[in-house]
Design an enzyme around this catalytic site. Sequence first.
Site, PDB file in Angstrom:
ATOM      1  N   GLU A 109       0.830  -1.194   0.000  1.00  0.00           N
ATOM      2  CA  GLU A 109       0.000   0.000   0.000  1.00  0.00           C
ATOM      3  C   GLU A 109       0.872   1.255   0.000  1.00  0.00           C
ATOM      4  O   GLU A 109       1.906   1.311   0.666  1.00  0.00           O
ATOM      5  CB  GLU A 109      -0.948  -0.003   1.207  1.00  0.00           C
ATOM      6  N   CYS A 141       3.630   8.647   1.071  1.00  0.00           N
ATOM      7  CA  CYS A 141       4.125   7.689   2.059  1.00  0.00           C
ATOM      8  C   CYS A 141       4.427   6.382   1.340  1.00  0.00           C
ATOM      9  O   CYS A 141       3.522   5.709   0.831  1.00  0.00           O
ATOM     10  CB  CYS A 141       3.078   7.493   3.150  1.00  0.00           C
ATOM     11  N   CYS A 160       6.310  -6.759   7.546  1.00  0.00           N
ATOM     12  CA  CYS A 160       7.306  -6.174   8.441  1.00  0.00           C
ATOM     13  C   CYS A 160       7.723  -7.218   9.459  1.00  0.00           C
ATOM     14  O   CYS A 160       6.909  -8.032   9.901  1.00  0.00           O
ATOM     15  CB  CYS A 160       6.728  -4.940   9.140  1.00  0.00           C
ATOM     16  N   CYS A 218       6.019  -4.169  16.044  1.00  0.00           N
ATOM     17  CA  CYS A 218       5.655  -3.096  16.970  1.00  0.00           C
ATOM     18  C   CYS A 218       4.191  -3.287  17.347  1.00  0.00           C
ATOM     19  O   CYS A 218       3.325  -3.417  16.484  1.00  0.00           O
ATOM     20  CB  CYS A 218       5.888  -1.736  16.326  1.00  0.00           C
ATOM     21  N   CYS A 258       1.175  -1.120  15.909  1.00  0.00           N
ATOM     22  CA  CYS A 258       1.158  -0.896  14.466  1.00  0.00           C
ATOM     23  C   CYS A 258       0.461  -2.047  13.747  1.00  0.00           C
ATOM     24  O   CYS A 258       0.806  -3.217  13.949  1.00  0.00           O
ATOM     25  CB  CYS A 258       2.586  -0.744  13.947  1.00  0.00           C
ATOM     26  N   CYS A 305      -1.554   6.750   9.818  1.00  0.00           N
ATOM     27  CA  CYS A 305      -0.301   6.223  10.353  1.00  0.00           C
ATOM     28  C   CYS A 305      -0.540   4.962  11.172  1.00  0.00           C
ATOM     29  O   CYS A 305      -1.392   4.935  12.063  1.00  0.00           O
ATOM     30  CB  CYS A 305       0.361   7.296  11.217  1.00  0.00           C
TER      31      CYS A 305
END
Length: 399
Positions: free
Chosen positions: A119, A132, A139, A143, A146, A377
């Site tokens: 994305e 962005c 990933c 975290c 997230c 975010c």
Amino acid sequence: MFSGSQPGFEGHNCRMSTSKTQLIGLDLAGLGDVLREIGIPDKQISMRRSQLWNWMYVRGESDFANMLNLSKDLRATLSKHCSVDRPEIVTEQISRDGTRKWLLRFAPDSPGGQSVEVETVYIPESDRGTLCVSSQVGCSLTCTFCHTGTQKMVRNLTSGEILAQVLVARDCLADFPGQVADPATIAPREGKKVSNIVMMGMGEPLLNFENVKQALLIALDDDGLAFSRRRITLSTSGVVPAIYRTGEEIGVGLAISLHAVNDELRDVLVPINRKYPIAQLLKACEVYPGVSNTRRITFEYVMLDGVNDSLADARGLVEMLREIPSKINLIPFNPWPGSEYKCSSRKKIDRFASYLNKHGYVSPVRTPRGQDIMAACGQLKSASEKESKRKSLVEIDSQ
């Protein structure tokens, strides 16, 4: 014009097409290698690669047939062996506030492999348009606040796949010369529609350092996309050795995904802290090249209710950053399905920001953008991952 230090022809930069060599993302040395491989005489290499560079990055051309200052035979040869194709746009979503999110599909990285999806998000404001950009599929850092961190790591994106996100956005926004934009497009009043790049999408950029470096050096090239270093920001969760390299070898703006003022909490929120604790991270920031009161390091701090939003946390942040020219971005937590966290109240966020401002820190509260399309975010997560899980549940139910 960027020449880079490593040829890009052999191997990892040619994944957008498995049958042809993808030229997007190659440095000049790699581009020359490809031209030589397809039979272009050495005496023509420099001129031809400069022409191709201009067509790809200045004019945004994605069809060799339209590169009219190349001979008809050369265009035919390039079409047979090479590609400047864009990835497939699977979906484009437009938020009420003008934010756009594209789900892009890239070809398999090897014969028999699977395509992957990432994305990319465009955030328009009156004075800038920020893209962005993702650096990985999934990933590996987990975290806990997230959404992307809940997706398994699939693979690194190539330099070409990273740059392709910029090219797709500029195509869709009619941001190349001669293109006509849709009047309904929300974009900056003047200048380029994509004026800024932030490496804050899916993945940890510094765990894909070589490809991110090559993509950003091409984006910075004055004869190509021509972004300035002040217009590109790389965000990291704290891969300390690569922070030093970023300053020395790329030189773009630095943002640190911080979110806690002590190792005990940061170990939970940002697990890479267990390998590179806060003291090591801050030492790397202190010596980052070019850091000054006019070019500060941005520290990103997501506001989590009852977790890191007390005045004691604010005091700790002021003390922690006293030796580093800093800007602190306070980010209201953006909820996602299954998250264990809640966003701090506006009263708490304002009190936190007021304390930082009183002690001399620029500390804007980031306005959530694109929440209605899960583009804010911490919310990015590829639809391919969601669909894969959905299919798995269907298969389990049918057994």
